[in-house]
Design a protein around this motif. Structure first.
Motif, short mmCIF file in Angstrom:
data_model
loop_
_atom_site.label_atom_id
_atom_site.label_comp_id
_atom_site.label_asym_id
_atom_site.label_seq_id
_atom_site.Cartn_x
_atom_site.Cartn_y
_atom_site.Cartn_z
N GLU A 217 0.81 -1.16 0.10
CA GLU A 217 0.00 0.00 0.09
C GLU A 217 0.77 1.28 0.08
O GLU A 217 0.59 2.18 -0.58
CB GLU A 217 -0.98 0.18 1.18
CG GLU A 217 -2.11 -1.03 1.39
CD GLU A 217 -2.76 -1.37 2.41
OE1 GLU A 217 -3.79 -2.06 2.60
OE2 GLU A 217 -2.16 -0.74 3.70
N VAL A 218 2.05 1.13 0.89
CA VAL A 218 2.86 2.32 0.78
C VAL A 218 3.60 2.49 -0.36
O VAL A 218 3.57 3.76 -1.09
CB VAL A 218 3.80 2.13 2.06
CG1 VAL A 218 4.71 3.48 1.95
CG2 VAL A 218 3.04 2.03 3.28
N ILE A 219 4.23 1.65 -0.95
CA ILE A 219 4.90 1.65 -2.25
C ILE A 219 4.21 2.10 -3.36
O ILE A 219 4.50 2.55 -4.39
CB ILE A 219 5.55 0.12 -2.53
CG1 ILE A 219 7.05 0.44 -3.54
CG2 ILE A 219 4.83 -0.60 -3.18
CD1 ILE A 219 8.22 1.33 -2.86
N ASN A 220 2.65 1.88 -3.54
CA ASN A 220 2.00 2.18 -4.68
C ASN A 220 1.20 3.46 -4.33
O ASN A 220 0.32 3.82 -5.07
CB ASN A 220 0.95 1.10 -4.72
CG ASN A 220 1.55 -0.14 -5.43
OD1 ASN A 220 2.15 -0.18 -6.38
ND2 ASN A 220 1.30 -1.36 -4.97
N LEU A 221 1.50 4.32 -3.41
CA LEU A 221 0.65 5.24 -2.91
C LEU A 221 0.99 6.72 -4.18
O LEU A 221 2.32 6.58 -4.65
CB LEU A 221 1.40 6.06 -1.64
CG LEU A 221 0.54 5.81 -0.44
CD1 LEU A 221 1.04 6.29 0.71
CD2 LEU A 221 -1.15 6.11 -0.44
N LYS A 222 -0.04 7.29 -4.62
CA LYS A 222 0.12 8.48 -5.71
C LYS A 222 -0.15 9.79 -4.64
O LYS A 222 -0.84 9.61 -3.93
CB LYS A 222 -0.94 7.91 -6.60
CG LYS A 222 -0.70 6.74 -7.39
CD LYS A 222 -1.65 6.69 -8.45
CE LYS A 222 -1.45 5.20 -9.40
NZ LYS A 222 -2.58 5.33 -10.64
N TRP A 223 0.36 10.79 -5.40
CA TRP A 223 0.00 12.06 -4.62
C TRP A 223 -1.65 12.24 -4.73
O TRP A 223 -2.10 13.09 -3.93
CB TRP A 223 0.63 13.30 -5.29
CG TRP A 223 2.12 13.21 -4.85
CD1 TRP A 223 3.31 12.81 -5.63
CD2 TRP A 223 2.68 13.52 -3.56
NE1 TRP A 223 4.30 13.11 -4.98
CE2 TRP A 223 3.94 13.34 -3.86
CE3 TRP A 223 1.98 13.87 -2.45
CZ2 TRP A 223 4.87 13.55 -2.59
CZ3 TRP A 223 2.70 14.10 -1.48
CH2 TRP A 223 3.93 13.94 -1.24
N TYR A 236 -7.14 3.08 -2.31
CA TYR A 236 -8.19 2.39 -3.08
C TYR A 236 -7.69 0.83 -3.06
O TYR A 236 -8.79 0.24 -3.21
CB TYR A 236 -8.37 2.88 -4.30
CG TYR A 236 -8.85 4.41 -4.19
CD1 TYR A 236 -10.17 4.68 -3.96
CD2 TYR A 236 -7.83 5.62 -4.13
CE1 TYR A 236 -10.76 6.03 -3.75
CE2 TYR A 236 -8.42 6.74 -4.09
CZ TYR A 236 -9.95 7.12 -4.01
OH TYR A 236 -10.10 8.31 -3.62
N LYS A 237 -6.53 0.70 -3.48
CA LYS A 237 -6.02 -0.82 -3.81
C LYS A 237 -5.53 -1.21 -2.66
O LYS A 237 -4.24 -1.13 -2.06
CB LYS A 237 -5.10 -0.83 -4.86
CG LYS A 237 -4.50 -2.11 -5.55
CD LYS A 237 -3.77 -1.96 -6.59
CE LYS A 237 -3.27 -3.33 -7.09
NZ LYS A 237 -2.39 -3.30 -8.27
N THR A 238 -6.23 -2.16 -1.79
CA THR A 238 -5.82 -2.85 -0.50
C THR A 238 -5.84 -4.38 -0.56
O THR A 238 -6.57 -4.94 -1.77
CB THR A 238 -6.89 -2.37 0.59
OG1 THR A 238 -8.00 -2.90 0.22
CG2 THR A 238 -6.90 -0.84 0.62
#
Length: 359
Positions: A217-223, A236-238
């Motif tokens: 979840e952290v590595i896929n975070l977007k601004w 959103y993606k969990t």
């Protein structure tokens, strides 16, 4: 594997019997053979000749031993499946951490054949190969999951006629005692992250530690997931496909603002500041920082620390569940460690409540 007579009442009887052991009626000469494929019993009617039944049973024994089964029309090779269908399915999870499991299953010598010809014995051989005495049951199970997912996915695409991993037992896992970072250990770790070669490792660890998010979840975070106005992070993606919103606490907001000055013009929060290339794996830098800080923790224990701190601060199970994203409250029990001080405060609150009730 055996030969039977079958009565009209559908009871199987020994070929030495003259009368049915269930209904007592005289048996007709209807011979059946029974054999097993990957633990699943098969029954086949042969006819009225015991000689033919014996020949058929001998042939089935050879077919089972040599992995030649009946009615199989699909012949997709294991490696072909991995390099086409499964690679596309699995690509979002193929970090360096997972790639070893993927390639280990793909290249195992006993799997070098048609998927329909891979037997339960072959899969047990793979489990024994992985379980070489150096890996924990949990690690072996993670390797086996790659194989199980592959066959289940192939079955859903109707690429195979039989699924040898159905009801495959996993190894018994012992609950792992997880570490919780103390304040002193947290300072040591963050100092080493600041001093690392990566300009954003410190921010990466801070986000994980102060949100309780999983690594993926952290590595896929977007601004676009972050709202500074509302002080919240929307995921959103969990893991369980349930979106959730996490408040940004005061300690984390300056860190995110600093990170925004480095990567704010790119889509993904954790991108290389110099050229915007998305970073898909920061585990190596984290492990080196842990080693320099002389700690014994894994990345997931940052999440464990956050959830434990929430419990110690008096947050309810429901509140923790909303932040952590666990589907059930029972899952949170293994993360929380309520100490003696917290237990005393709970009893004191109960005492105060009872005093009010009495008055």
């Amino acid at each position: 594997m055996a030969i039977f007579n079958r009565c009209e009442c559908r009871t199987f009887n020994s070929t030495q019997s003259k009368n049915c052991k269930s209904c007592g009626e005289k048996l007709s000469k209807n011979y059946y053979i029974q054999y097993s494929i990957d633990g699943k019993r098969k029954t086949e009617k042969i006819g009225d000749s015991i000689g033919y039944a014996r020949e058929a049973l001998a042939k089935r024994k050879t077919d089972v031993r040599e992995n030649r089964f009946f009615g199989i029309t699909k012949t997709i090779l294991w490696k072909t499946f991995f390099n086409t269908y499964y690679k596309d399915y699995y690509k979002n999870h193929l970090t360096d951490f997972h790639r070893g499991r993927f390639e280990s299953a793909r290249d195992f010598k006993d799997f070098d054949k048609s998927m329909n010809n891979i037997s339960r014995t072959d899969i047990e051989n793979y489990r024994n190969f992985i379980n070489n005495g150096k890996r924990s049951p949990a690690t072996v199970n993670r390797y086996l999951q790659v194989v199980k997912f592959a066959f289940n996915y192939a079955e859903s695409l109707e690429l195979i006629d039989r699924n040898p991993v159905r009801k495959l037992p996993m190894l018994q896992e012992q609950p792992k005692e997880r570490n919780v970072l103390s304040s002193a250990d947290e300072k040591k770790l963050l100092a080493e992250c600041r001093n690392s070669r990566s300009p954003i490792l410190y921010h990466f660890v801070m986000v994980a530690l102060y949100t309780g998010m999983r690594y993926s979840e952290v590595i896929n975070l977007k601004w676009s997931n972050i709202s500074f106005e509302e002080n919240s992070i929307r995921i959103y993606k969990t893991k369980n496909n349930q979106p959730r919103e996490i408040p940004i606490i005061n300690s984390l907001k300056p860190v995110l603002i600093e990170l925004h000055s480095l990567t704010g013009k790119y889509e993904y929060i954790f991108s290389r500041p110099t050229d915007g290339q998305r970073l898909k794996d920061l585990s190596g830098g984290f492990e080196k920082a842990v080693e320099r800080a002389q700690l014994n923790i894994v990345f997931h224990e940052l999440r464990h620390t956050m959830i434990t701190r929430l419990a110690a601060s008096g947050a309810s199970i429901i509140e923790i569940q909303q932040i952590s994203g666990h589907k059930t409250a029972k899952m949170i029990e293994r993360y929380t460690h309520v100490g003696l001080k917290e237990s005393k405060r709970t009893i004191e609150r109960l005492g105060s409540y009872l005093s009010v009730e009495e008055n």
